[in-house]
Design a protein around this motif. Structure first.
Motif, mmCIF file in Angstrom:
data_model
loop_
_atom_site.group_PDB
_atom_site.id
_atom_site.type_symbol
_atom_site.label_atom_id
_atom_site.label_comp_id
_atom_site.label_asym_id
_atom_site.label_seq_id
_atom_site.Cartn_x
_atom_site.Cartn_y
_atom_site.Cartn_z
ATOM 1 N N GLN A 100 53.354 22.589 47.220
ATOM 2 C CA GLN A 100 52.129 22.584 46.367
ATOM 3 C C GLN A 100 52.416 22.870 44.953
ATOM 4 O OE1 GLN A 100 49.874 26.044 47.930
ATOM 5 N NE2 GLN A 100 49.899 25.063 49.867
ATOM 6 N N ASP A 101 53.181 21.972 44.466
ATOM 7 C CA ASP A 101 53.562 21.783 42.953
ATOM 8 C C ASP A 101 52.897 20.371 42.405
ATOM 9 O OD1 ASP A 101 54.981 24.076 43.187
ATOM 10 O OD2 ASP A 101 57.035 22.820 43.398
ATOM 11 N N THR A 102 52.740 20.403 41.383
ATOM 12 C CA THR A 102 52.317 19.303 40.386
ATOM 13 C C THR A 102 53.486 18.276 40.311
ATOM 14 O OG1 THR A 102 52.758 20.075 38.327
ATOM 15 C CG2 THR A 102 50.413 20.656 39.284
ATOM 16 N N ILE A 103 53.186 17.169 40.322
ATOM 17 C CA ILE A 103 54.345 15.862 40.204
ATOM 18 C C ILE A 103 54.107 15.222 39.012
ATOM 19 C CG2 ILE A 103 53.102 14.165 41.597
ATOM 20 C CD1 ILE A 103 55.767 13.785 42.994
ATOM 21 N N ALA A 104 52.912 15.318 38.330
ATOM 22 C CA ALA A 104 52.757 14.465 37.053
ATOM 23 C C ALA A 104 53.542 14.868 36.123
ATOM 24 C CB ALA A 104 51.229 14.490 36.784
ATOM 25 N N GLU A 105 54.083 14.069 35.469
ATOM 26 C CA GLU A 105 55.062 14.291 34.299
ATOM 27 C C GLU A 105 54.590 13.530 33.113
ATOM 28 O OE1 GLU A 105 59.014 13.242 35.514
ATOM 29 O OE2 GLU A 105 59.025 14.838 36.981
ATOM 30 N N GLU A 188 60.691 -1.350 28.654
ATOM 31 C CA GLU A 188 60.854 -1.612 30.234
ATOM 32 C C GLU A 188 61.087 -0.255 30.975
ATOM 33 O OE1 GLU A 188 62.822 -5.238 30.826
ATOM 34 O OE2 GLU A 188 61.639 -6.643 29.829
ATOM 35 N N ALA A 189 62.184 0.128 30.536
ATOM 36 C CA ALA A 189 62.671 1.377 31.374
ATOM 37 C C ALA A 189 61.591 2.388 31.280
ATOM 38 C CB ALA A 189 64.002 1.801 30.685
ATOM 39 N N LYS A 190 61.118 2.628 30.371
ATOM 40 C CA LYS A 190 59.975 3.568 29.975
ATOM 41 C C LYS A 190 58.734 3.306 30.983
ATOM 42 C CE LYS A 190 58.974 4.893 25.960
ATOM 43 N NZ LYS A 190 58.186 4.964 24.538
ATOM 44 N N ASP A 191 58.255 1.972 30.795
ATOM 45 C CA ASP A 191 57.333 1.687 31.557
ATOM 46 C C ASP A 191 57.744 1.753 33.217
ATOM 47 O OD1 ASP A 191 55.926 0.871 29.488
ATOM 48 O OD2 ASP A 191 56.369 -1.324 29.605
ATOM 49 N N ARG A 192 58.820 1.482 33.577
ATOM 50 C CA ARG A 192 59.263 1.507 35.137
ATOM 51 C C ARG A 192 58.886 3.030 35.442
ATOM 52 N NH1 ARG A 192 64.061 -0.009 34.138
ATOM 53 N NH2 ARG A 192 63.600 -2.009 34.529
ATOM 54 N N LEU A 193 59.740 4.055 34.351
ATOM 55 C CA LEU A 193 59.587 5.283 34.846
ATOM 56 C C LEU A 193 58.194 5.701 34.841
ATOM 57 C CD1 LEU A 193 62.378 7.103 32.638
ATOM 58 C CD2 LEU A 193 62.424 6.555 34.933
ATOM 59 N N ARG A 194 57.172 5.157 34.253
ATOM 60 C CA ARG A 194 55.792 5.382 34.095
ATOM 61 C C ARG A 194 55.185 5.129 35.332
ATOM 62 N NH1 ARG A 194 54.374 2.903 29.969
ATOM 63 N NH2 ARG A 194 54.888 5.014 28.292
ATOM 64 N N SER A 195 55.574 3.981 35.985
ATOM 65 C CA SER A 195 55.121 3.275 37.022
ATOM 66 C C SER A 195 55.282 4.213 38.227
ATOM 67 C CB SER A 195 55.637 1.894 37.145
ATOM 68 O OG SER A 195 57.059 1.613 37.204
ATOM 69 N N PHE A 196 56.920 4.460 37.940
ATOM 70 C CA PHE A 196 57.121 5.299 39.402
ATOM 71 C C PHE A 196 56.294 6.670 39.632
ATOM 72 C CE2 PHE A 196 61.858 3.520 39.112
ATOM 73 C CZ PHE A 196 61.242 2.451 39.867
ATOM 74 N N ASN A 197 56.349 7.399 38.158
ATOM 75 C CA ASN A 197 55.347 8.610 38.388
ATOM 76 C C ASN A 197 54.039 8.246 38.713
ATOM 77 O OD1 ASN A 197 53.764 10.668 36.226
ATOM 78 N ND2 ASN A 197 55.524 11.474 37.546
ATOM 79 N N ASP A 198 53.428 7.101 38.339
ATOM 80 C CA ASP A 198 52.092 6.755 38.654
ATOM 81 C C ASP A 198 51.922 6.384 40.147
ATOM 82 O OD1 ASP A 198 51.268 7.005 36.252
ATOM 83 O OD2 ASP A 198 51.265 4.782 35.869
ATOM 84 N N TYR A 199 52.948 5.936 40.587
ATOM 85 C CA TYR A 199 52.865 5.693 42.227
ATOM 86 C C TYR A 199 53.096 7.216 43.093
ATOM 87 C CZ TYR A 199 55.091 4.690 46.918
ATOM 88 O OH TYR A 199 55.261 4.549 48.336
ATOM 89 N N GLN A 200 53.966 7.910 42.550
ATOM 90 C CA GLN A 200 54.033 9.414 43.129
ATOM 91 C C GLN A 200 52.759 10.169 43.093
ATOM 92 O OE1 GLN A 200 57.589 11.106 41.039
ATOM 93 N NE2 GLN A 200 58.746 10.570 43.002
#
Length: 275
Positions: A100-105, A188-200
């Motif tokens: 029950q933790d937050t996953i948004a970063e 691109e690496a930053k966008d990839r991390l952002r997309s991973f976080n958005d997916y989660q």
């Protein structure tokens, strides 16, 4: 003066036992606030738990630790059925739901903190190279360069057709292109991390919404069952109230015979002898 009345109280250890229970899965004795009744969980999760422990009833208590473990397994099973695989991102989502933790970063701050000096310099140069300040200043330098060499005539250091200027521009372009490419690669690496976080975040939100739907349906079903039971009790009470009650017959008291008292005639006065 009357003595104070002392009410009997339970000992401390006995009072504590009333607020404790035993987990039906692990057998560990815990406080009541760390235990959950099986009947309060949604049916799909209860069915998943009863696969391993079929003898559990709705009143069985489960610890929060065991509940989190079974929630993780339940989410893992759902993701495997829908996606056909279980990736590391899915595992992190399942664990965050169980904890029950937050996953948004905040990807921006985390990415900026780990940049080296060269990466910061290249990002700054790439940002300046794509700005109006660079275009205006570069245009002014080119104009001054050409005007000075044209006015100087034969004494110019770079006479027409400005071969030295072409060499300088070629060197600037050769240096600027890799710098821009490095900056784009980090972007691109930053966008990839952002997309991973958005997916989660989206996956967790979808699973949480699904679980909320199941909980609400479960609560509505239980509420309807309780309302039906209450309504049945009310109907039974109404039926009992409508049945006429027979009044008990009063017994007639036997009539008492009245005693007849004969009237005694009054004595007549004697006649007067002097008459």
């Amino acid at each position: 003066m009357q003595d104070d009345v002392v009410f009997p109280t339970l000992p401390t250890h006995e009072t504590g036992k009333l607020k404790r229970g035993v987990c039906a899965i692990s057998g560990v004795e815990l406080s009541r606030k760390n235990l959950v009744a099986l009947g309060t969980l949604r049916p799909s999760l209860v069915e998943h738990i009863r696969r391993d422990f079929p003898d559990l009833d709705d009143n069985s208590l489960i610890s929060l630790k065991e509940l989190a473990r079974y929630r993780t397994r339940y989410v893992e099973e759902i993701l495997r059925e829908e996606h056909g695989e279980y990736t590391d991102l899915d595992r992190e989502v399942a664990e965050s739901i169980a904890r029950q933790d937050t996953i948004a970063e905040n990807i921006e701050d985390d990415f900026e903190e780990h940049r080296t000096l060269g990466e910061r310099l290249s990002d700054g140069l790439a940002s300046f190279g794509g700005s109006w300040a660079f275009l205006i200043s570069f245009g002014v330098v080119l104009a001054v360069w050409m005007v000075v060499n044209v006015v100087a005539g034969t004494g110019a250091f770079d006479p027409y057709p400005f071969i030295l200027l072409n060499l300088v521009l070629s060197c600037i372009a050769a240096i600027q292109a890799p710098i821009i490419m490095m900056s784009q690669k980090r972007q691109e690496a930053k966008d990839r991390l952002r997309s991973f976080n958005d997916y989660q975040v989206n996956l967790k939100a979808e699973l949480e919404v699904r679980h909320l739907h199941e909980k609400i349906d479960h609560l509505i079903t239980r509420q309807w069952q309780r309302l039906a039971e209450i309504q049945q009790v009310q109907l039974e009470l109404l039926q009992e109230a409508q049945v006429p009650r027979r009044k008990p017959k009063r017994r007639k008291k036997p009539a008492t015979k009245k005693k007849v008292v004969a009237a005694v005639p009054a004595e007549l006065p004697e006649p007067d002898s002097t008459a």
